[in-house]
Design a protein around this motif. Structure first.
Motif, PDB file in Angstrom:
ATOM      1  N   GLY A 423       0.833  -1.193   0.000  1.00  0.00           N
ATOM      2  CA  GLY A 423       0.000   0.000   0.000  1.00  0.00           C
ATOM      3  C   GLY A 423       0.870   1.245   0.000  1.00  0.00           C
ATOM      4  O   GLY A 423       1.984   1.246   0.539  1.00  0.00           O
ATOM      5  N   GLN A 424       0.355   2.313  -0.583  1.00  0.00           N
ATOM      6  CA  GLN A 424       1.131   3.532  -0.747  1.00  0.00           C
ATOM      7  C   GLN A 424       1.566   4.136   0.591  1.00  0.00           C
ATOM      8  O   GLN A 424       2.725   4.517   0.765  1.00  0.00           O
ATOM      9  CB  GLN A 424       0.316   4.562  -1.534  1.00  0.00           C
ATOM     10  CG  GLN A 424       1.076   5.810  -1.926  1.00  0.00           C
ATOM     11  CD  GLN A 424       2.010   5.611  -3.086  1.00  0.00           C
ATOM     12  OE1 GLN A 424       1.934   4.593  -3.793  1.00  0.00           O
ATOM     13  NE2 GLN A 424       2.906   6.557  -3.311  1.00  0.00           N
ATOM     14  N   SER A 425       0.658   4.218   1.545  1.00  0.00           N
ATOM     15  CA  SER A 425       0.982   4.906   2.797  1.00  0.00           C
ATOM     16  C   SER A 425       2.035   4.155   3.596  1.00  0.00           C
ATOM     17  O   SER A 425       2.947   4.770   4.165  1.00  0.00           O
ATOM     18  CB  SER A 425      -0.283   5.110   3.635  1.00  0.00           C
ATOM     19  OG  SER A 425      -0.874   3.868   3.969  1.00  0.00           O
ATOM     20  N   ARG A 426       1.926   2.821   3.660  1.00  0.00           N
ATOM     21  CA  ARG A 426       2.937   2.059   4.412  1.00  0.00           C
ATOM     22  C   ARG A 426       4.286   2.129   3.716  1.00  0.00           C
ATOM     23  O   ARG A 426       5.332   2.271   4.377  1.00  0.00           O
ATOM     24  CB  ARG A 426       2.490   0.611   4.571  1.00  0.00           C
ATOM     25  CG  ARG A 426       3.435  -0.237   5.421  1.00  0.00           C
ATOM     26  CD  ARG A 426       2.907  -1.639   5.612  1.00  0.00           C
ATOM     27  NE  ARG A 426       3.867  -2.527   6.225  1.00  0.00           N
ATOM     28  CZ  ARG A 426       3.726  -3.854   6.311  1.00  0.00           C
ATOM     29  NH1 ARG A 426       2.630  -4.431   5.838  1.00  0.00           N
ATOM     30  NH2 ARG A 426       4.651  -4.593   6.885  1.00  0.00           N
ATOM     31  N   ALA A 427       4.295   2.039   2.385  1.00  0.00           N
ATOM     32  CA  ALA A 427       5.556   2.134   1.650  1.00  0.00           C
ATOM     33  C   ALA A 427       6.197   3.498   1.873  1.00  0.00           C
ATOM     34  O   ALA A 427       7.421   3.600   2.066  1.00  0.00           O
ATOM     35  CB  ALA A 427       5.315   1.879   0.167  1.00  0.00           C
ATOM     36  N   GLU A 428       5.414   4.551   1.848  1.00  0.00           N
ATOM     37  CA  GLU A 428       5.961   5.886   2.087  1.00  0.00           C
ATOM     38  C   GLU A 428       6.510   6.018   3.506  1.00  0.00           C
ATOM     39  O   GLU A 428       7.547   6.655   3.716  1.00  0.00           O
ATOM     40  CB  GLU A 428       4.888   6.944   1.837  1.00  0.00           C
ATOM     41  CG  GLU A 428       4.539   7.124   0.363  1.00  0.00           C
ATOM     42  CD  GLU A 428       3.412   8.120   0.157  1.00  0.00           C
ATOM     43  OE1 GLU A 428       2.800   8.554   1.161  1.00  0.00           O
ATOM     44  OE2 GLU A 428       3.142   8.479  -1.008  1.00  0.00           O
ATOM     45  N   ALA A 429       5.832   5.415   4.467  1.00  0.00           N
ATOM     46  CA  ALA A 429       6.317   5.473   5.850  1.00  0.00           C
ATOM     47  C   ALA A 429       7.657   4.747   5.992  1.00  0.00           C
ATOM     48  O   ALA A 429       8.555   5.219   6.705  1.00  0.00           O
ATOM     49  CB  ALA A 429       5.276   4.867   6.791  1.00  0.00           C
ATOM     50  N   ILE A 430       7.799   3.608   5.325  1.00  0.00           N
ATOM     51  CA  ILE A 430       9.072   2.881   5.355  1.00  0.00           C
ATOM     52  C   ILE A 430      10.167   3.729   4.727  1.00  0.00           C
ATOM     53  O   ILE A 430      11.275   3.851   5.263  1.00  0.00           O
ATOM     54  CB  ILE A 430       8.947   1.524   4.636  1.00  0.00           C
ATOM     55  CG1 ILE A 430       8.023   0.589   5.426  1.00  0.00           C
ATOM     56  CG2 ILE A 430      10.321   0.882   4.440  1.00  0.00           C
ATOM     57  CD1 ILE A 430       7.661  -0.686   4.684  1.00  0.00           C
ATOM     58  N   GLN A 431       9.862   4.305   3.589  1.00  0.00           N
ATOM     59  CA  GLN A 431      10.857   5.140   2.912  1.00  0.00           C
ATOM     60  C   GLN A 431      11.312   6.285   3.805  1.00  0.00           C
ATOM     61  O   GLN A 431      12.518   6.534   3.947  1.00  0.00           O
ATOM     62  CB  GLN A 431      10.268   5.690   1.618  1.00  0.00           C
ATOM     63  CG  GLN A 431      11.193   6.627   0.859  1.00  0.00           C
ATOM     64  CD  GLN A 431      10.603   7.072  -0.460  1.00  0.00           C
ATOM     65  OE1 GLN A 431      10.457   6.280  -1.375  1.00  0.00           O
ATOM     66  NE2 GLN A 431      10.253   8.348  -0.563  1.00  0.00           N
ATOM     67  N   ASP A 432      10.374   6.974   4.431  1.00  0.00           N
ATOM     68  CA  ASP A 432      10.725   8.098   5.302  1.00  0.00           C
ATOM     69  C   ASP A 432      11.572   7.636   6.487  1.00  0.00           C
ATOM     70  O   ASP A 432      12.554   8.304   6.861  1.00  0.00           O
ATOM     71  CB  ASP A 432       9.462   8.784   5.811  1.00  0.00           C
ATOM     72  CG  ASP A 432       8.700   9.523   4.714  1.00  0.00           C
ATOM     73  OD1 ASP A 432       9.292   9.747   3.634  1.00  0.00           O
ATOM     74  OD2 ASP A 432       7.524   9.849   4.925  1.00  0.00           O
ATOM     75  N   ALA A 446      11.998   2.261  14.336  1.00  0.00           N
ATOM     76  CA  ALA A 446      10.969   2.902  13.523  1.00  0.00           C
ATOM     77  C   ALA A 446      10.819   2.210  12.177  1.00  0.00           C
ATOM     78  O   ALA A 446       9.713   2.159  11.613  1.00  0.00           O
ATOM     79  CB  ALA A 446      11.308   4.374  13.319  1.00  0.00           C
ATOM     80  N   VAL A 447      11.920   1.667  11.662  1.00  0.00           N
ATOM     81  CA  VAL A 447      11.872   0.890  10.432  1.00  0.00           C
ATOM     82  C   VAL A 447      11.343  -0.516  10.693  1.00  0.00           C
ATOM     83  O   VAL A 447      10.418  -1.001  10.022  1.00  0.00           O
ATOM     84  CB  VAL A 447      13.256   0.813   9.769  1.00  0.00           C
ATOM     85  CG1 VAL A 447      13.210  -0.051   8.515  1.00  0.00           C
ATOM     86  CG2 VAL A 447      13.789   2.206   9.453  1.00  0.00           C
ATOM     87  N   ASN A 448      11.905  -1.173  11.703  1.00  0.00           N
ATOM     88  CA  ASN A 448      11.541  -2.561  11.974  1.00  0.00           C
ATOM     89  C   ASN A 448      10.061  -2.727  12.292  1.00  0.00           C
ATOM     90  O   ASN A 448       9.450  -3.736  11.945  1.00  0.00           O
ATOM     91  CB  ASN A 448      12.392  -3.099  13.131  1.00  0.00           C
ATOM     92  CG  ASN A 448      13.321  -4.216  12.680  1.00  0.00           C
ATOM     93  OD1 ASN A 448      13.334  -4.617  11.521  1.00  0.00           O
ATOM     94  ND2 ASN A 448      14.130  -4.703  13.612  1.00  0.00           N
ATOM     95  N   ASP A 449       9.479  -1.745  12.955  1.00  0.00           N
ATOM     96  CA  ASP A 449       8.054  -1.838  13.274  1.00  0.00           C
ATOM     97  C   ASP A 449       7.186  -1.838  12.029  1.00  0.00           C
ATOM     98  O   ASP A 449       6.045  -2.312  12.061  1.00  0.00           O
ATOM     99  CB  ASP A 449       7.638  -0.674  14.179  1.00  0.00           C
ATOM    100  CG  ASP A 449       8.216  -0.782  15.588  1.00  0.00           C
ATOM    101  OD1 ASP A 449       8.697  -1.865  15.958  1.00  0.00           O
ATOM    102  OD2 ASP A 449       8.185   0.236  16.314  1.00  0.00           O
ATOM    103  N   LEU A 450       7.729  -1.317  10.920  1.00  0.00           N
ATOM    104  CA  LEU A 450       6.951  -1.222   9.691  1.00  0.00           C
ATOM    105  C   LEU A 450       7.185  -2.398   8.726  1.00  0.00           C
ATOM    106  O   LEU A 450       6.348  -2.652   7.868  1.00  0.00           O
ATOM    107  CB  LEU A 450       7.331   0.074   8.954  1.00  0.00           C
ATOM    108  CG  LEU A 450       6.875   1.383   9.605  1.00  0.00           C
ATOM    109  CD1 LEU A 450       7.611   2.561   8.982  1.00  0.00           C
ATOM    110  CD2 LEU A 450       5.368   1.554   9.445  1.00  0.00           C
ATOM    111  N   ILE A 451       8.302  -3.101   8.880  1.00  0.00           N
ATOM    112  CA  ILE A 451       8.660  -4.119   7.882  1.00  0.00           C
ATOM    113  C   ILE A 451       8.412  -5.550   8.340  1.00  0.00           C
ATOM    114  O   ILE A 451       8.585  -6.481   7.545  1.00  0.00           O
ATOM    115  CB  ILE A 451      10.132  -3.973   7.445  1.00  0.00           C
ATOM    116  CG1 ILE A 451      11.094  -4.213   8.614  1.00  0.00           C
ATOM    117  CG2 ILE A 451      10.352  -2.625   6.807  1.00  0.00           C
ATOM    118  CD1 ILE A 451      12.572  -4.138   8.217  1.00  0.00           C
TER     119      ILE A 451
END
Length: 455
Positions: A423-432, A446-451
């Motif tokens: 999804g766009q929002s999760r991918a953008e959050a990972i990128q940021d 902050a990265v690990n919680d998203l991946i």
């Protein structure tokens, strides 16, 4: 009772100093920035590979074989969330990434580093919630620097060409030893264990028979992290020959002074790097001449021998598509793009592609051979039905250290691969979160919680 091993070599002492005691401040800012972009690129491939058959098999196999009853030795699998052992979680993600051949690589070793060190980083960081962004990038850089030199040393000393798992396991050891606070002696044993058990699998055997084995990096990650845990518990290993043999010293002399992390290439296509120059040639000719693929009479590809050895026909599964030559060139001529849709599903049976593949001739050219592996050179010639001939001239694969992709290009690639799955929002959050790792106040959590959660 401990087992004595010979006095450490000067090369090992250098490696231990860089791996265990260097500070993030000693790593140039451009190297740290590049490491963050390589991390982002690898995560994009990992996300895109999660729904693929090989990814499912790797994660299910990990649960069956590489679990643990010790919470301190466990971690969630990337883009899955189910828990496995540290080594198992790294194995699952590395195998998953390895089976979508769009991740970074290093020309001199003809192989890949990020595919193994990134999964190890994620698994270990689950027990380091306060791991700062700069320390994360320092550990990642240590992994790249050690793995790349280990690969060069192995290629210089072995009689045949081994997959990346044979040497990127040592990069995993260096990264893990830093994050887990190993002593010099433990690091030395872990390197010896990893080199001894690393999968010295024959790469050209896989090129001749493409399969989910790919580049051996799943086993490299598994062996690397397993070796660190074994050394922590007192298991001993003989000194790593690729590190401590006297004639290997020149390959390590620049460690801590020259940063090969910045020399990694980033792939524009999920295809073996050896095919990229011909693909680039097809793309150039299509754009320059407005080629109508239905009017092509012949395609001639000249390259180095290893590229010409890639799968010549129409692939019947994704692994063959990723290790093919005529097939991706045909797709580029047809639609100017190669992505997941072209290397799987209906993309494997398109009659337009099959026609062009049948019209393709390949040949080894000595001038291209002479520039391998430092470069991945080729030229493409297209003959039309009216007799017109279009030639690309000599091309080196794009995205390498000679002309690296900038941050915007790498971010665009990440979103192309990650957003359809996450999804766009999760991918953008990972990128940021990844791009913020260069900041002192950032943390890798902050990265690990998203991946780790499933898509």
């Amino acid at each position: 009772m401990s087992i004595a091993i010979p006095t450490p070599s000067d090369t090992f002492t250098l490696l231990a100093d860089v791996s265990l005691r260097s500070s993030p401040a000693q790593i140039p800012a451009p190297t740290q920035t590049r490491a963050a972009l390589l991390l982002l690129d690898t995560l994009g491939i990992c996300a895109a590979a999660a729904p693929m058959q090989a990814g499912h098999i790797a994660r299910d196999t990990t649960l069956a074989l590489y679990g643990t009853s010790d919470p301190a030795m466990s971690a969630p699998m990337l883009f899955d969330g189910r828990t496995a052992s540290l080594a198992g979680a790294a194995f699952a993600a590395a195998t998953q990434i390895d089976n979508l051949d769009g991740h970074d690589g290093y020309n001199p070793v003809k192989g890949h580093i990020g595919v193994a060190v990134m999964p190890a980083l994620s698994a270990l960081a689950h027990h380091l919630p306060d791991l700062t962004g700069p320390e994360t990038l320092a550990a990642l850089v240590v992994g790249y620097e050690v793995a790349g030199r280990a690969g060069v040393a192995l290629h210089a000393s072995a009689c045949d060409y081994h997959t990346s798992g044979a040497w990127n396991a040592l990069g995993v050891v260096a990264l893990a030893a830093r994050l887990r606070g190993l002593s010099d002696a433990q690091l030395r044993h872990a390197l010896g264990i990893a080199e001894y058990h690393g999968p010295r699998s024959q790469m050209m055997r896989e090129i001749a028979n493409p399969s989910m084995l790919h580049d051996g990096s799943g086993m490299g990650a598994l062996v690397g992290l397993s070796s660190v845990i074994m050394a922590e518990k007192g298991f001993t290993g003989a000194p790593a020959i690729t590190l401590e043999a006297p004639d290997m010293a020149p390959h390590w002399a620049s460690l801590g002074r020259e940063w090969i992390t910045e020399e990694q290439y980033v792939k524009p296509y999920p295809i073996c790097r050896w095919a990229h120059a011909p693909i680039d040639g097809a793309r150039l000719l299509r754009a320059r001449h407005g080629i109508d693929h239905s009017k092509i009479a012949r395609i001639t590809i000249r390259s180095f021998a290893e590229a010409v050895a890639l799968y010549p026909g129409m692939p019947d599964h994704s692994a063959r598509a990723q290790y093919a030559l005529a097939f991706p060139v045909a797709w580029m001529l047809i639609n100017g793009h190669i992505g997941l849709d072209q290397i799987s599903g209906d993309g494997l049976s398109d009659p337009r592609v099959a026609r062009l593949v049948a019209l393709t001739e390949t040949a080894v050219d000595q001038r291209h051979q002479d520039r391998f592996p430092a470069g991945r050179w080729a030229d493409v010639e297209i003959t039309m039905q009216d007799g017109s001939v279009f030639a690309s001239g000599d091309l080196n694969a794009s995205g390498g250290p000679e002309a690296p992709f900038d941050a915007d290009t790498i971010c665009e690639k990440f979103m192309t691969y990650a957003a359809p799955v996450l999804g766009q929002s999760r991918a953008e959050a990972i990128q940021d979160a990844v791009l913020s790792l260069t900041r002192k106040e950032s943390t890798f959590s902050a990265v690990n919680d998203l991946i780790t959660p499933a898509p």
